[in-house]
Design an enzyme around this catalytic site. Structure first.
Site, PDB file in Angstrom:
ATOM      1  N   CYS A  94       0.834  -1.202   0.000  1.00 19.44           N
ATOM      2  CA  CYS A  94       0.000   0.000   0.000  1.00 19.44           C
ATOM      3  C   CYS A  94       0.877   1.263   0.000  1.00 19.44           C
ATOM      4  O   CYS A  94       1.463   1.583  -1.032  1.00 19.44           O
ATOM      5  CB  CYS A  94      -1.006  -0.017   1.143  1.00 19.44           C
ATOM      6  SG  CYS A  94      -2.368   1.156   0.891  1.00 19.44           S
ATOM      7  N   HIS A 172      -3.673  -5.204   0.768  1.00 21.75           N
ATOM      8  CA  HIS A 172      -3.182  -5.483   2.121  1.00 21.75           C
ATOM      9  C   HIS A 172      -3.324  -6.964   2.468  1.00 21.75           C
ATOM     10  O   HIS A 172      -4.318  -7.357   3.103  1.00 21.75           O
ATOM     11  CB  HIS A 172      -3.976  -4.675   3.145  1.00 21.75           C
ATOM     12  CG  HIS A 172      -3.625  -3.230   3.222  1.00 21.75           C
ATOM     13  ND1 HIS A 172      -2.529  -2.760   3.931  1.00 21.75           N
ATOM     14  CD2 HIS A 172      -4.223  -2.145   2.677  1.00 21.75           C
ATOM     15  CE1 HIS A 172      -2.485  -1.437   3.833  1.00 21.75           C
ATOM     16  NE2 HIS A 172      -3.494  -1.038   3.078  1.00 21.75           N
ATOM     17  N   GLU A 174      -1.944  -8.428   4.776  1.00 18.87           N
ATOM     18  CA  GLU A 174      -1.861  -8.521   6.236  1.00 18.87           C
ATOM     19  C   GLU A 174      -3.175  -8.178   6.935  1.00 18.87           C
ATOM     20  O   GLU A 174      -3.305  -8.386   8.152  1.00 18.87           O
ATOM     21  CB  GLU A 174      -0.736  -7.608   6.767  1.00 18.87           C
ATOM     22  CG  GLU A 174      -1.053  -6.141   6.887  1.00 18.87           C
ATOM     23  CD  GLU A 174      -1.044  -5.344   5.589  1.00 18.87           C
ATOM     24  OE1 GLU A 174      -1.044  -4.100   5.667  1.00 18.87           O
ATOM     25  OE2 GLU A 174      -1.056  -5.956   4.499  1.00 18.87           O
TER      26      GLU A 174
END
Length: 227
Positions: A94, A172, A174
């Site tokens: 990002c 993302h 994560e």
């Protein structure tokens, strides 16, 4: 192999007690890969003493824009360029995706098409991969020598490869669905259009391929490179 995680933004205060910070999220994402980790809060001015301090670097996401005037952004761009010169691999996610592009000569801007929030699907060389996203800014022009390796109709440069120097993704891997839900309620309401948030909520239970991307990150870090 020691991976340094460069923190460029803080988790919302309301979510931090449960989810931790982005350094911890990436440690979880890359757990089981036999890496050692070190974290540096560059958003607070905490930088590694030297680029060679770790074997690879991962730059996190952030609420900040790479084009904003923050004291820590120019030295981070210098750090990125030095890592490229020394052939120390980098992964960017990002904001990390965007700052690597900008540091190496690409262009990032606030996308006129609006926001991508929640589960998005991307074309990775003919393979459809779904990941959670949260962004309005985008890479709109590639740096010299960079190659787009994933795209969709909303985000043209969704993942970028810089030879064996850097691998970056706009989404993302994560972010869990629960964390996206938390972001919707802490940072989304009143900022992101309601219809975008509601569409994201409708797909929170759909599967994503975060582990696939984590494995790609790990494989990229482990590539043999001349020094």
């Amino acid at each position: 192999m020691k991976i340094g995680i460069l923190l460029t933004g803080h988790t919302p205060d309301e979510l931090a007690p449960h989810y931790g910070n982005y350094i911890e999220m990436f440690k979880t994402l890359l757990s089981g890969q036999d890496f050692e980790f070190a974290g540096y809060k560059v958003v607070d001015g905490e930088f590694p003493a030297k680029v060679e301090e770790c074997d690879g670097w991962l730059i996190t996401g952030s609420k900040h824009g790479v084009y904003e005037d923050h004291d820590w952004i120019p030295p981070l761009e210098d750090f990125i360029r030095e890592a490229v010169t020394l052939n120390i691999p980098m992964v960017g996610v990002c904001f990390g995706h965007q700052i690597i592009a900008q540091a190496l000569g690409g262009k990032v801007e606030k996308y006129e098409g609006g926001w991508a929030v929640g589960r998005q699907t991307y074309d990775f060389a003919g393979t459809e991969i779904a990941l959670n996203a949260w962004h309005q800014d985008q890479v709109v022009e590639l740096a010299p020598g960079a190659v787009t390796i994933a795209t969709n109709d909303f985000c043209k440069h969704a993942a970028i490869l810089y030879g064996d120097r850097a691998l970056t993704v706009q989404a993302h891997p994560e972010f869990s669905a629960d964390f996206v839900d938390g972001l919707i309620n802490t940072r989304g309401r009143g900022v992101v259009p309601d219809d975008v948030l509601e569409a994201a909520i409708d797909e929170l239970d759909e599967a994503t391929a975060s582990q696939t991307i984590a494995d790609q990150f790990a494989d990229f870090f482990r590539q043999e490179r001349p020094r």
